[in-house]
Design an enzyme around this catalytic site. Structure first.
Site, PDB file in Angstrom:
ATOM      1  N   SER A 143      40.842  39.163  37.032  1.00 34.56           N
ATOM      2  CA  SER A 143      41.926  38.292  36.042  1.00 34.56           C
ATOM      3  C   SER A 143      41.547  38.160  34.386  1.00 34.56           C
ATOM      4  O   SER A 143      40.587  37.966  34.213  1.00 34.56           O
ATOM      5  CB  SER A 143      42.325  37.520  37.355  1.00 34.56           C
ATOM      6  OG  SER A 143      43.743  36.822  36.151  1.00 34.56           O
ATOM      7  N   TYR A 156      39.656  28.720  40.400  1.00 30.43           N
ATOM      8  CA  TYR A 156      40.300  30.225  40.214  1.00 30.43           C
ATOM      9  C   TYR A 156      39.859  31.246  39.794  1.00 30.43           C
ATOM     10  O   TYR A 156      38.374  32.182  39.177  1.00 30.43           O
ATOM     11  CB  TYR A 156      42.306  30.604  40.321  1.00 30.43           C
ATOM     12  CG  TYR A 156      42.136  32.221  39.671  1.00 30.43           C
ATOM     13  CD1 TYR A 156      42.576  33.042  41.394  1.00 30.43           C
ATOM     14  CD2 TYR A 156      42.800  32.491  38.782  1.00 30.43           C
ATOM     15  CE1 TYR A 156      42.846  33.953  41.436  1.00 30.43           C
ATOM     16  CE2 TYR A 156      43.162  34.211  38.616  1.00 30.43           C
ATOM     17  CZ  TYR A 156      43.564  34.652  40.396  1.00 30.43           C
ATOM     18  OH  TYR A 156      43.869  36.006  40.236  1.00 30.43           O
TER      19      TYR A 156
HETATM   20  N1  LIG Z   1      49.300  39.404  41.086  1.00 32.95           N
HETATM   21  C1  LIG Z   1      49.688  39.476  39.291  1.00 32.95           C
HETATM   22  O1  LIG Z   1      49.993  38.459  39.199  1.00 32.95           O
HETATM   23  C2  LIG Z   1      47.247  39.057  39.582  1.00 32.95           C
HETATM   24  C3  LIG Z   1      47.035  38.797  38.013  1.00 32.95           C
HETATM   25  C4  LIG Z   1      45.561  38.732  37.666  1.00 32.95           C
HETATM   26  C5  LIG Z   1      44.847  38.988  38.908  1.00 32.95           C
HETATM   27  N2  LIG Z   1      45.208  39.086  40.424  1.00 32.95           N
HETATM   28  C6  LIG Z   1      44.706  40.170  41.283  1.00 32.95           C
HETATM   29  O2  LIG Z   1      45.051  40.464  41.046  1.00 32.95           O
HETATM   30  C7  LIG Z   1      44.142  41.098  43.189  1.00 32.95           C
HETATM   31  C8  LIG Z   1      45.134  41.362  44.010  1.00 32.95           C
HETATM   32  O3  LIG Z   1      46.248  40.260  44.030  1.00 32.95           O
HETATM   33  P1  LIG Z   1      47.804  40.061  44.772  1.00 32.95           P
HETATM   34  O4  LIG Z   1      48.900  40.010  43.818  1.00 32.95           O
HETATM   35  O5  LIG Z   1      48.267  41.985  45.505  1.00 32.95           O
HETATM   36  O6  LIG Z   1      47.607  38.967  46.031  1.00 32.95           O
HETATM   37  P2  LIG Z   1      48.497  39.022  47.204  1.00 32.95           P
HETATM   38  O7  LIG Z   1      49.590  39.476  47.333  1.00 32.95           O
HETATM   39  O8  LIG Z   1      48.337  37.510  47.181  1.00 32.95           O
HETATM   40  O9  LIG Z   1      47.377  39.688  47.900  1.00 32.95           O
HETATM   41  C9  LIG Z   1      45.800  38.786  48.327  1.00 32.95           C
HETATM   42  C10 LIG Z   1      45.464  39.975  49.404  1.00 32.95           C
HETATM   43  O10 LIG Z   1      44.061  39.176  49.415  1.00 32.95           O
HETATM   44  C11 LIG Z   1      44.148  38.987  50.857  1.00 32.95           C
HETATM   45  N3  LIG Z   1      43.529  38.146  51.706  1.00 32.95           N
HETATM   46  C12 LIG Z   1      43.717  36.558  51.338  1.00 32.95           C
HETATM   47  N4  LIG Z   1      42.821  35.860  52.227  1.00 32.95           N
HETATM   48  C13 LIG Z   1      42.087  36.389  52.685  1.00 32.95           C
HETATM   49  C14 LIG Z   1      40.328  36.590  54.063  1.00 32.95           C
HETATM   50  N5  LIG Z   1      40.534  35.701  54.064  1.00 32.95           N
HETATM   51  N6  LIG Z   1      40.418  37.918  54.420  1.00 32.95           N
HETATM   52  C15 LIG Z   1      40.671  39.014  53.956  1.00 32.95           C
HETATM   53  N7  LIG Z   1      41.559  39.352  53.144  1.00 32.95           N
HETATM   54  C16 LIG Z   1      42.068  38.409  52.821  1.00 32.95           C
HETATM   55  C17 LIG Z   1      45.509  39.237  51.525  1.00 32.95           C
HETATM   56  O11 LIG Z   1      45.676  39.118  52.853  1.00 32.95           O
HETATM   57  P3  LIG Z   1      45.756  39.188  54.726  1.00 32.95           P
HETATM   58  O12 LIG Z   1      47.091  37.858  53.813  1.00 32.95           O
HETATM   59  O13 LIG Z   1      46.834  40.139  55.214  1.00 32.95           O
HETATM   60  O14 LIG Z   1      44.178  38.745  55.015  1.00 32.95           O
HETATM   61  C18 LIG Z   1      46.135  40.242  50.787  1.00 32.95           C
HETATM   62  O15 LIG Z   1      45.816  41.364  50.972  1.00 32.95           O
HETATM   63  C19 LIG Z   1      43.494  39.840  43.381  1.00 32.95           C
HETATM   64  O16 LIG Z   1      42.470  39.950  43.543  1.00 32.95           O
HETATM   65  C20 LIG Z   1      44.252  38.835  42.216  1.00 32.95           C
HETATM   66  O17 LIG Z   1      43.444  37.478  42.274  1.00 32.95           O
HETATM   67  C21 LIG Z   1      46.273  39.001  41.178  1.00 32.95           C
END
Ligand SMILES: NC(=O)c1ccc[n+]([C@@H]2O[C@H](COP(=O)([O-])OP(=O)(O)OC[C@H]3O[C@@H](n4cnc5c(N)ncnc54)[C@H](OP(=O)(O)O)[C@@H]3O)[C@@H](O)[C@H]2O)c1
Length: 274
Positions: A143, A156
């Site tokens: 991120s 984070y």
């Molecule tokens: N969205 C943004 O603006 C943004 C910005 C910067 C970085 N990121 C990074 O991008 C990546 C994806 O984020 P996102 O936005 O897609 O978030 P999200 O929609 O909240 O998805 C998070 C994912 O992590 C999985 N997860 C959470 N806890 C888990 C556990 N205990 N075991 C297995 N899986 C788990 C969730 O699956 P389940 O709940 O089904 O287990 C889900 O598939 C992350 O690394 C995040 O830090 C996102």
């Protein structure tokens, strides 16, 4: 991925490669899985919510494997269930936003387990097979909070800075073995994912990118063996770079621009994901 004389890796063709995507049930995981499948990769999708994974597996012609990344035995079992993997995308994470005193110790441990330990252990276990087969690629989804910490991002950011350090070192370790390592740094992503789900309102001068941009960045990182790819508008990328050079100045600018208001909104909107 074979090594060229220069020490750089040959571009990887994703067609026919097996790619394991963690966090595939989430907003960015969907976009990453679709982008990899669109390049002809066989995707293995993992997360806890299998119902969400099954629908995506049908759409992408992939396979769903349930795993809770906080469960150490389950992480090892995931590697067994996946079989030989050519591309690992360690994308799963918890938002872990808020001041440290708002976290229980258990919540801190969970953030470390999902965001940092699981990617490191998966890279260790799956990377071994890649080395034996003489090729592969590992992508870590960090991120911009892994380059610049802001108010309310300490937990984070610790995990995301950690991922960056791990990936930088690992890239140099695995380069001679023909395995590529990349890190992708999204900024604020609209339409789906943890920022979108939180319903946070950004000041009008802060730009966003789409989940598809993250999917494309992952593909580019793999195909061209990029060390790092940012997915954010130029002002945010510059801000992150300046924070590395002049942290006190950057913190003062962030305070004046109302960073704490955005941070409070994120903490409220993301609390249920801790
Ligand atoms: N969205 C943004 O603006 C943004 C910005 C910067 C970085 N990121 C990074 O991008 C990546 C994806 O984020 P996102 O936005 O897609 O978030 P999200 O929609 O909240 O998805 C998070 C994912 O992590 C999985 N997860 C959470 N806890 C888990 C556990 N205990 N075991 C297995 N899986 C788990 C969730 O699956 P389940 O709940 O089904 O287990 C889900 O598939 C992350 O690394 C995040 O830090 C996102």
């Amino acid at each position: 991925m074979a090594r060229l004389e220069s020490g750089t890796l040959r571009p990887m063709n994703l067609g026919g490669q097996t790619a394991l995507v963690t966090g595939a049930s989430g907003g960015l995981g969907h976009a990453i899985a679709r982008a990899l499948a669109g390049r002809g990769a066989h995707v293995i999708l993992t997360a806890r919510r299998v119902d969400v994974l099954e629908a995506l597996a049908q759409e992408t012609g992939g396979r769903a494997v349930a795993c809770d990344l906080t469960d150490r035995a389950a992480v090892a079992k995931l590697v067994e269930d996946a079989g030989p993997v050519d591309v690992l995308v360690a994308n799963a994470a918890l938002p872990a936003s808020g001041g440290i005193l708002s976290f229980s110790v258990e919540e801190v441990d969970r953030a470390l387990d999902v965001n940092l330990r699981a990617p490191m252990v998966l890279a260790r276990l799956i990377g071994e097979g890649m080395i034996e087969r003489g090729g592969g690629h590992i992508v870590f989804v960090s991120s911009l909070s892994g380059k610049a910490a802001t108010v309310g991002s300490s937990v984070y950011s610790a995990t995301k800075f950690g991922l960056r350090g791990f990936a930088m070192g690992l890239r140099e370790d695995l380069r001679p073995r023909g395995v590529g390592v990349s890190t992708v740094f999204p900024g604020f992503i609209r339409d789906a994912g943890m920022f979108h789900d939180a319903g946070t309102k950004l000041p009008p001068y802060v730009g966003t990118k789409k989940p598809e941009d993250v999917g494309a960045a992952v593909v580019r990182a793999i195909e061209h063996d990029k060390a790092e790819v940012d997915v954010a508008p130029i002002p945010l990328r510059l801000g992150a770079a300046i924070t590395g050079l002049a942290p006190e100045l950057a913190a003062m600018v962030q305070r004046r621009m109302g960073a704490s208001d955005v941070a409070s909104q994120m903490e409220r909107g993301q609390r249920e994901k801790r």
